[in-house]
Design a protein around this motif. Structure first.
Motif, PDB file in Angstrom:
ATOM      1  N   HIS A   1       0.830  -1.206   0.000  1.00 20.71           N
ATOM      2  CA  HIS A   1       0.000   0.000   0.000  1.00 20.71           C
ATOM      3  C   HIS A   1       0.868   1.263   0.000  1.00 20.71           C
ATOM      4  N   HIS A   2       1.962   1.245   0.767  1.00 24.64           N
ATOM      5  CA  HIS A   2       2.819   2.427   0.875  1.00 24.64           C
ATOM      6  C   HIS A   2       3.865   2.523  -0.219  1.00 24.64           C
ATOM      7  N   LEU A   3       4.328   1.384  -0.722  1.00 23.20           N
ATOM      8  CA  LEU A   3       5.442   1.398  -1.665  1.00 23.20           C
ATOM      9  C   LEU A   3       5.014   1.257  -3.129  1.00 23.20           C
ATOM     10  N   ASN A   4       3.835   0.695  -3.356  1.00 21.30           N
ATOM     11  CA  ASN A   4       3.345   0.465  -4.721  1.00 21.30           C
ATOM     12  C   ASN A   4       4.336  -0.323  -5.568  1.00 21.30           C
ATOM     13  N   SER A   5       5.041  -1.230  -4.954  1.00 19.31           N
ATOM     14  CA  SER A   5       6.006  -2.073  -5.651  1.00 19.31           C
ATOM     15  C   SER A   5       6.024  -3.437  -4.975  1.00 19.31           C
ATOM     16  N   ILE A   6       5.681  -4.463  -5.725  1.00 19.58           N
ATOM     17  CA  ILE A   6       5.671  -5.810  -5.162  1.00 19.58           C
ATOM     18  C   ILE A   6       7.067  -6.202  -4.698  1.00 19.58           C
ATOM     19  N   GLN A   7       8.066  -5.920  -5.523  1.00 22.76           N
ATOM     20  CA  GLN A   7       9.437  -6.283  -5.176  1.00 22.76           C
ATOM     21  C   GLN A   7       9.891  -5.577  -3.895  1.00 22.76           C
ATOM     22  N   ASP A   8       9.644  -4.277  -3.797  1.00 21.50           N
ATOM     23  CA  ASP A   8      10.034  -3.542  -2.585  1.00 21.50           C
ATOM     24  C   ASP A   8       9.278  -4.050  -1.368  1.00 21.50           C
ATOM     25  N   ALA A   9       7.987  -4.325  -1.529  1.00 14.41           N
ATOM     26  CA  ALA A   9       7.186  -4.825  -0.409  1.00 14.41           C
ATOM     27  C   ALA A   9       7.711  -6.180   0.059  1.00 14.41           C
ATOM     28  N   GLU A  10       8.052  -7.055  -0.886  1.00  9.42           N
ATOM     29  CA  GLU A  10       8.599  -8.366  -0.522  1.00  9.42           C
ATOM     30  C   GLU A  10       9.936  -8.207   0.213  1.00  9.42           C
ATOM     31  N   GLU A  11      10.768  -7.283  -0.248  1.00  6.47           N
ATOM     32  CA  GLU A  11      12.058  -7.048   0.413  1.00  6.47           C
ATOM     33  C   GLU A  11      11.857  -6.560   1.838  1.00  6.47           C
ATOM     34  N   VAL A  12      10.903  -5.651   2.026  1.00 10.58           N
ATOM     35  CA  VAL A  12      10.653  -5.128   3.374  1.00 10.58           C
ATOM     36  C   VAL A  12      10.159  -6.243   4.284  1.00 10.58           C
ATOM     37  N   VAL A  13       9.239  -7.071   3.800  1.00  9.23           N
ATOM     38  CA  VAL A  13       8.736  -8.184   4.620  1.00  9.23           C
ATOM     39  C   VAL A  13       9.895  -9.089   5.028  1.00  9.23           C
ATOM     40  N   GLN A  14      10.738  -9.410   4.065  1.00 12.20           N
ATOM     41  CA  GLN A  14      11.896 -10.257   4.377  1.00 12.20           C
ATOM     42  C   GLN A  14      12.783  -9.584   5.424  1.00 12.20           C
ATOM     43  N   ASP A  15      13.061  -8.299   5.247  1.00 21.86           N
ATOM     44  CA  ASP A  15      13.911  -7.571   6.197  1.00 21.86           C
ATOM     45  C   ASP A  15      13.287  -7.522   7.593  1.00 21.86           C
ATOM     46  N   VAL A  16      11.965  -7.336   7.652  1.00 22.88           N
ATOM     47  CA  VAL A  16      11.268  -7.275   8.938  1.00 22.88           C
ATOM     48  C   VAL A  16      11.441  -8.588   9.698  1.00 22.88           C
ATOM     49  N   PHE A  17      11.262  -9.703   8.993  1.00 19.73           N
ATOM     50  CA  PHE A  17      11.334 -10.988   9.680  1.00 19.73           C
ATOM     51  C   PHE A  17      12.770 -11.426   9.965  1.00 19.73           C
ATOM     52  N   VAL A  18      13.707 -11.021   9.131  1.00 20.66           N
ATOM     53  CA  VAL A  18      15.119 -11.276   9.441  1.00 20.66           C
ATOM     54  C   VAL A  18      15.497 -10.505  10.704  1.00 20.66           C
ATOM     55  N   ALA A  19      15.078  -9.241  10.775  1.00 21.46           N
ATOM     56  CA  ALA A  19      15.364  -8.423  11.966  1.00 21.46           C
ATOM     57  C   ALA A  19      14.699  -9.020  13.207  1.00 21.46           C
ATOM     58  N   LEU A  20      13.476  -9.526  13.048  1.00 23.41           N
ATOM     59  CA  LEU A  20      12.780 -10.149  14.173  1.00 23.41           C
ATOM     60  C   LEU A  20      13.585 -11.339  14.695  1.00 23.41           C
ATOM     61  N   TRP A  21      14.044 -12.181  13.784  1.00 24.36           N
ATOM     62  CA  TRP A  21      14.804 -13.356  14.196  1.00 24.36           C
ATOM     63  C   TRP A  21      16.116 -12.950  14.872  1.00 24.36           C
ATOM     64  N   LYS A  22      16.807 -11.981  14.289  1.00 29.49           N
ATOM     65  CA  LYS A  22      18.092 -11.560  14.844  1.00 29.49           C
ATOM     66  C   LYS A  22      17.946 -10.934  16.234  1.00 29.49           C
ATOM     67  N   SER A  23      16.839 -10.245  16.465  1.00 27.15           N
ATOM     68  CA  SER A  23      16.662  -9.564  17.763  1.00 27.15           C
ATOM     69  C   SER A  23      15.668 -10.293  18.662  1.00 27.15           C
ATOM     70  N   ARG A  24      15.418 -11.552  18.379  1.00 28.52           N
ATOM     71  CA  ARG A  24      14.373 -12.302  19.100  1.00 28.52           C
ATOM     72  C   ARG A  24      14.588 -12.336  20.610  1.00 28.52           C
ATOM     73  N   GLU A  25      15.843 -12.394  21.047  1.00 32.78           N
ATOM     74  CA  GLU A  25      16.111 -12.506  22.480  1.00 32.78           C
ATOM     75  C   GLU A  25      15.764 -11.230  23.241  1.00 32.78           C
ATOM     76  N   SER A  26      15.715 -10.103  22.530  1.00 35.83           N
ATOM     77  CA  SER A  26      15.438  -8.829  23.207  1.00 35.83           C
ATOM     78  C   SER A  26      13.999  -8.353  23.006  1.00 35.83           C
ATOM     79  N   ILE A  27      13.139  -9.201  22.482  1.00 34.66           N
ATOM     80  CA  ILE A  27      11.727  -8.828  22.276  1.00 34.66           C
ATOM     81  C   ILE A  27      11.078  -8.561  23.627  1.00 34.66           C
ATOM     82  N   ARG A  28      10.413  -7.417  23.729  1.00 35.28           N
ATOM     83  CA  ARG A  28       9.748  -7.049  24.985  1.00 35.28           C
ATOM     84  C   ARG A  28       8.242  -7.298  24.933  1.00 35.28           C
ATOM     85  N   ALA A  29       7.722  -7.522  23.736  1.00 33.48           N
ATOM     86  CA  ALA A  29       6.286  -7.760  23.596  1.00 33.48           C
ATOM     87  C   ALA A  29       5.913  -9.019  24.371  1.00 33.48           C
TER      88      ALA A  29
END
Length: 191
Positions: free
Chosen positions: A34-62
């Protein structure tokens, strides 16, 4: 149920991560698209979000839901995409001005170099922490989470310092606000 998943994720359980991914990936993708209007960019962001989640999993405060964390991460990564687009457009203009010299392009080059010098002088006048965080955020394209981890600060401290530093820069460079767009693009989406 999600609280248990978060606990397992923090412990490094890959099946919990896969479950979280299945719960949120499509939603985050639609948000990014919705914000990027690019499937490729949106897919990259999703991948980056979940890679970051995995890398910082031990410090999750939620404790109840990862939704706010994931959407905030996506929002910052979308901003990085916007900044990259703006920076790429400026870089392309600069490249074209070098390849096709003209009086108009010469003036732009001179103005840009003057502005760049003004920005660097203004950044040099900031406090050490403001200068460091602005450079990491705006020139090295690091997220607030990455900056917080590298500098061993809280994310809120990074946000506050970045906000104050950008305000100080804005004040010092008020006559050059057009060129400040890449530095202040965080306000485009966050509002």
């Amino acid at each position: 149920m999600e609280a248990r998943l978060i606990t397992r994720l923090k412990e490094g359980d890959k099946r919990a991560f896969d479950t979280v991914y299945a719960m949120y990936a499509d939603k985050i993708f639609r948000f990014c698209l919705h914000h990027l209007n690019s499937i490729q960019d949106a897919e990259e962001v999703v991948q980056d979000v979940f890679v970051a989640l995995w890398k910082s999993r031990e410090s999750i405060r939620a404790t109840d839901s990862l939704s706010p964390l994931l959407y905030t991460s996506a929002r910052f990564k979308i901003l990085n995409k916007y900044r990259a687009r703006i920076d790429n457009e400026l870089l392309e203009d600069y490249r074209l001005s070098i390849e096709n010299p003209s009086a108009e392009n010469d003036n732009f080059g001179i103005e840009y170099r003057e502005f760049e010098q003004n920005v660097m002088n203004a950044i040099a006048q900031l406090s050490g922490s403001q200068r460091r965080i602005i450079i990491m955020s705006r020139f090295r394209n690091m997220s607030n989470v990455e900056i917080a981890q590298e500098l061993n600060l809280s994310i809120q401290t990074v946000r506050n310092t970045l906000s104050i530093g950008l305000k100080n820069l804005r004040d010092k460079l008020s006559g050059h606000i057009y060129y400040m767009l890449p530095l202040f693009s965080c306000y485009i989406i966050s509002t």
